[in-house]
Structure formats: structure tokens, C-alpha cells
Write an enzyme that holds these catalytic residues in place. Structure first.
Site, PDB file in Angstrom:
ATOM      1  N   THR A 185      48.041  30.663  64.197  1.00  0.00           N
ATOM      2  CA  THR A 185      48.378  29.480  63.551  1.00  0.00           C
ATOM      3  C   THR A 185      48.831  30.049  62.187  1.00  0.00           C
ATOM      4  O   THR A 185      48.180  29.465  61.022  1.00  0.00           O
ATOM      5  CB  THR A 185      47.165  28.640  63.449  1.00  0.00           C
ATOM      6  OG1 THR A 185      45.887  29.420  62.510  1.00  0.00           O
ATOM      7  CG2 THR A 185      46.363  28.490  64.759  1.00  0.00           C
ATOM      8  N   PHE A 189      56.060  30.525  56.406  1.00  0.00           N
ATOM      9  CA  PHE A 189      56.430  31.628  55.676  1.00  0.00           C
ATOM     10  C   PHE A 189      55.720  32.889  56.236  1.00  0.00           C
ATOM     11  O   PHE A 189      56.278  33.622  56.375  1.00  0.00           O
ATOM     12  CB  PHE A 189      55.664  31.311  54.235  1.00  0.00           C
ATOM     13  CG  PHE A 189      55.745  32.907  53.416  1.00  0.00           C
ATOM     14  CD1 PHE A 189      56.985  33.219  53.054  1.00  0.00           C
ATOM     15  CD2 PHE A 189      54.477  33.359  53.102  1.00  0.00           C
ATOM     16  CE1 PHE A 189      56.864  34.239  52.146  1.00  0.00           C
ATOM     17  CE2 PHE A 189      54.659  34.612  52.457  1.00  0.00           C
ATOM     18  CZ  PHE A 189      55.719  35.265  51.835  1.00  0.00           C
ATOM     19  N   GLU A 190      54.472  32.546  56.860  1.00  0.00           N
ATOM     20  CA  GLU A 190      53.715  33.739  57.576  1.00  0.00           C
ATOM     21  C   GLU A 190      54.278  33.830  58.887  1.00  0.00           C
ATOM     22  O   GLU A 190      54.477  35.170  59.392  1.00  0.00           O
ATOM     23  CB  GLU A 190      52.411  33.214  57.797  1.00  0.00           C
ATOM     24  CG  GLU A 190      51.505  33.098  56.402  1.00  0.00           C
ATOM     25  CD  GLU A 190      50.208  32.246  56.533  1.00  0.00           C
ATOM     26  OE1 GLU A 190      49.475  32.278  55.721  1.00  0.00           O
ATOM     27  OE2 GLU A 190      50.159  31.237  57.597  1.00  0.00           O
ATOM     28  N   ILE A 255      51.924  13.657  52.479  1.00  0.00           N
ATOM     29  CA  ILE A 255      51.192  13.150  51.714  1.00  0.00           C
ATOM     30  C   ILE A 255      51.356  13.628  50.368  1.00  0.00           C
ATOM     31  O   ILE A 255      51.258  14.984  49.927  1.00  0.00           O
ATOM     32  CB  ILE A 255      49.622  13.196  51.978  1.00  0.00           C
ATOM     33  CG1 ILE A 255      49.348  12.481  53.304  1.00  0.00           C
ATOM     34  CG2 ILE A 255      48.724  12.659  50.988  1.00  0.00           C
ATOM     35  CD1 ILE A 255      48.018  12.641  53.703  1.00  0.00           C
ATOM     36  N   PRO A 256      51.579  12.975  49.167  1.00  0.00           N
ATOM     37  CA  PRO A 256      52.285  13.342  47.840  1.00  0.00           C
ATOM     38  C   PRO A 256      51.033  13.994  47.152  1.00  0.00           C
ATOM     39  O   PRO A 256      50.732  13.559  45.969  1.00  0.00           O
ATOM     40  CB  PRO A 256      52.648  11.735  47.226  1.00  0.00           C
ATOM     41  CG  PRO A 256      52.064  11.016  47.711  1.00  0.00           C
ATOM     42  CD  PRO A 256      51.578  11.267  49.238  1.00  0.00           C
ATOM     43  N   ALA A 257      50.321  14.890  47.397  1.00  0.00           N
ATOM     44  CA  ALA A 257      49.481  15.642  46.933  1.00  0.00           C
ATOM     45  C   ALA A 257      49.188  17.165  47.410  1.00  0.00           C
ATOM     46  O   ALA A 257      49.626  17.560  48.360  1.00  0.00           O
ATOM     47  CB  ALA A 257      48.077  14.884  46.925  1.00  0.00           C
ATOM     48  N   GLY A 263      44.505  24.441  55.649  1.00  0.00           N
ATOM     49  CA  GLY A 263      44.869  25.603  56.595  1.00  0.00           C
ATOM     50  C   GLY A 263      43.563  25.995  57.286  1.00  0.00           C
ATOM     51  O   GLY A 263      43.532  25.972  58.583  1.00  0.00           O
ATOM     52  N   ASP A 264      42.423  26.030  56.788  1.00  0.00           N
ATOM     53  CA  ASP A 264      41.272  26.598  57.439  1.00  0.00           C
ATOM     54  C   ASP A 264      40.593  25.305  58.274  1.00  0.00           C
ATOM     55  O   ASP A 264      40.304  25.820  59.414  1.00  0.00           O
ATOM     56  CB  ASP A 264      40.101  27.026  56.296  1.00  0.00           C
ATOM     57  CG  ASP A 264      40.687  28.064  55.248  1.00  0.00           C
ATOM     58  OD1 ASP A 264      41.442  28.904  55.586  1.00  0.00           O
ATOM     59  OD2 ASP A 264      40.226  27.947  53.944  1.00  0.00           O
TER      60      ASP A 264
END
EC number: 2.7.1.35
Length: 339
Positions: A185, A189-190, A255-257, A263-264
Site C-alpha cells: 500500500t 512517492f513510495e 479535505i483542506p487539512a 496512512g496507518d
């Protein structure tokens, strides 16, 4: 002069009490150990070993992954790769880091008591090559006990063009971890780091998934890709090795934050739902994304209600308060299959 316990002739009331308790404990140790019910009566979902970070306050790593998996019916045994007071985005933090030998000690303790049967292993942020190598040894050991073990790996290395693990970890992930993984997952970038492919289009994302399939995992979900200002997820399931994978995308509302632990949480939800729908990765991703979006909206609304500007810093997710959304997500974002 050293005192020999074997030559002691007098016994105080306190020492008599000690000997009595010691004998009682010895008798208890000789009693039959009750079965571990998650092994004796396994659930329909599974038993997960989750090796991730842990914070006392806040929800990242295992704090973000264990609770939702439990709500979805999984028995989860967490091993905390680090234990910090809070996440590292705060001005300061304190805590301890587990090393490879300490991880081995925990695994040996489980093995000595026949407790090493797991259906899933989940890993997240790993900060050193030596610890990652030890995790790989653990996975091989667990697969020797359960050849059908599912290994779900979130290859946490960086984001938005910035690497925040040692460079040599990228090589270990690419050469050693990816071939062992059942589901991977990465973020955009990864995925680029693991494949060497620059992802600037949906076709690039699909090709990156195909490259990763060829290296090992049958399921790949690139959890966030930004193309032309649009945020999306691209998933890919290669049901038969060597054959064309089934691929799909989900457009995600921005969502603007900025939030910590998402990710976890996303990887834990993908594990949870993909195991319930093993042949429908697109459905599992719909459920995971919809859960996360509902949780983030709740988090944003709660910060606003508290009078805090949610755009000023990273936000701690409202995980516990979102238990209903985790158990029974309302699927608002649908997967679109590629032909």
C-alpha cells in the site's frame, strides 16, 4: 560475607509468607495452561500480528490500526516498534525504540508457548535496515508455521518528494520486502521509489502496479496519487500470476487539512475489508476510502467546533468517535474499473 540461603535456620513471619506464596506460584505453574481462544476458536476474520510504532497520546501506527481491525472482528496482537509520548510532529517527544534483538525476544517468547500462528502480518513505519531485516526473518518464520500467511506491507518511506527514512531502506524494501508481500500500500512517492517509474498519469500508476505485481504482491493499492490537481487511489489485483491484473481507480475528495495516522489507518482498513472480500479489492477499497473520508470530516468538524483553525497544523484523527463509520461505512465513493 555472602549469605547462603541454604544455611538459613530461622524464618521470619515475612519470609514464611514469601515461601508460602512461592510454593503457591509453583503449584500454579504446574497447572495446565488454558487454551488461547483466538487459536482454539479462530474467528472468521483472522489473527493479526501488527508491528508498528506506538504513541501514548494520539493515533498513529498501532494506535491507528489496532482499534479499527478489532472493530472489524480481528484478533490483533501489536508489537510496538517504538513507544513515544506523542508523534514526532510535536515540538518535543520522548520514548524508546525497539531493536532487532528485543523483537526476536518477543517472537521467541511467543514461539516457546506455541503462540506463533497468525493469519496476517501488518507492518508500517520501520526506521532502520537492521530492524526491517529482523521483521523479514519473523515473516519467514511465521510462514513456516502458516504457509497461507498474508503479509500486508505499508512501505513507509516518504511523501511529496521527501524521503524520511535512510536511503538504504529503499533498496531493502525493493529487493527483499516487496517479494514477500501479499498486499502493498504505497503512496505515489513510495511507488515511484519502489519501481523507478515517475508517476505523472493514471497510466503510469497502473504500470507501477504491474511492475510491483511482477516483483511479488498480488494486490497493490497506491493509496494517494495527485494528477493535475486531482486526488485518486489506484488499485490492482493480479488474481493469477503472470496474467493481466484487474485495475480500478477511486476519485477522492480533497479535505483542506493535514492529518496524522491516516496512512496507518488506511492500510489497516484495506487489510480488514480485503480479507472479507478477497476477490473484490475494488469493493474493499471503496469501504476503506469511505470510512477514512467520514472520519476525516468528523475530525475537521470537531476541530472547528473547538474553535481551532484546522489548516494551521497537523490534526489528530477522531478514531474512537468514528467507531460507527468504521463498522458500517456508508460507501459514497465508488470504484471505476479500467478496461
Amino acid at each position: 560475607m555472602p549469605i547462603s540461603l541454604t544455611t538459613t535456620t530461622s524464618t521470619t513471619p515475612r519470609s514464611r509468607h514469601f515461601h508460602k506464596n512461592r510454593n503457591f506460584r509453583s503449584r500454579n505453574l504446574r497447572m495446565t495452561t488454558p487454551p488461547v481462544l483466538s487459536l482454539a476458536l479462530p474467528s472468521d476474520t483472522g489473527r493479526v500480528l501488527s508491528i508498528q510504532s506506538h504513541t501514548v497520546q494520539g493515533y498513529v501506527g498501532n494506535k491507528s490500526a489496532v482499534f479499527p481491525l478489532q472493530l472489524l472482528g480481528y484478533d490483533v496482537d501489536p508489537i510496538n516498534s517504538v513507544q513515544f509520548s506523542n508523534h514526532t510532529g510535536y515540538p518535543t517527544f520522548k520514548g524508546q525504540v525497539l531493536n532487532g534483538q528485543q523483537l526476536c525476544d518477543l517472537i521467541e517468547g511467543l514461539e516457546a508457548n506455541d503462540l506463533l500462528f497468525y493469519t496476517h502480518v501488518l507492518t508500517g513505519y520501520i526506521g532502520s535496515v537492521s530492524f526491517l531485516d529482523t521483521i523479514l526473518e519473523v515473516i519467514n518464520k511465521l510462514r513456516s508455521i502458516n504457509p497461507n500467511l498474508t503479509y500486508v506491507c505499508d512501505p513507509v518511506m516518504g511523501d511529496e518528494g521527501k524521503l524520511y527514512v535512510p536511503e538504504e531502506l529503499v533498496h531493502v524494501y525493493r529487493e527483499k520486502v516487496v517479494p514477500l508481500a501479499s498486499m502493498l500500500t504505497p503512496n505515489q512517492f513510495e511507488a515511484e521509489k519502489l519501481t523507478g517509474l515517475r508517476i505523472t498519469s493514471e497510466e503510469d500508476g497502473r504500470e507501477a502496479c504491474a511492475i510491483l505485481h511482477a516483483a511479488g504482491p498480488s494486490k497493490v493499492v497506491i493509496t494517494s496519487i495527485t494528477i493535475g490537481g486531482i486526488l485518486l487511489l489506484i488499485g490492482s489485483h493480479q488474481k493469477v500470476k503472470g496474467q493481466k491484473p484487474e485495475q480500478f481507480k477511486i476519485l477522492i475528495h480533497k479535505i483542506p487539512a493535514y492529518f496524522t495516522g491516516t496512512g496507518d489507518l488506511m492500510t489497516a482498513l484495506l487489510l480488514g475489508w480485503s480479507n472479507k472480500y478477497p476477490d473484490n479489492l475494488d469493493k474493499a477499497a471503496e469501504l476503506a476510502v469511505s470510512t477514512l473520508q467520514a472520519l476525516l470530516r468528523r475530525t475537521l468538524d470537531d476541530y472547528k467546533r473547538a474553535g481551532y483553525d484546522p489548516t494551521s497544523s497537523s490534526l489528530e484523527i477522531r478514531l474512537i468517535q468514528s467507531h460507527d463509520e468504521i463498522r458500517n461505512p456508508n460507501v459514497e465513493l465508488k470504484a471505476e474499473k479500467y478496461s
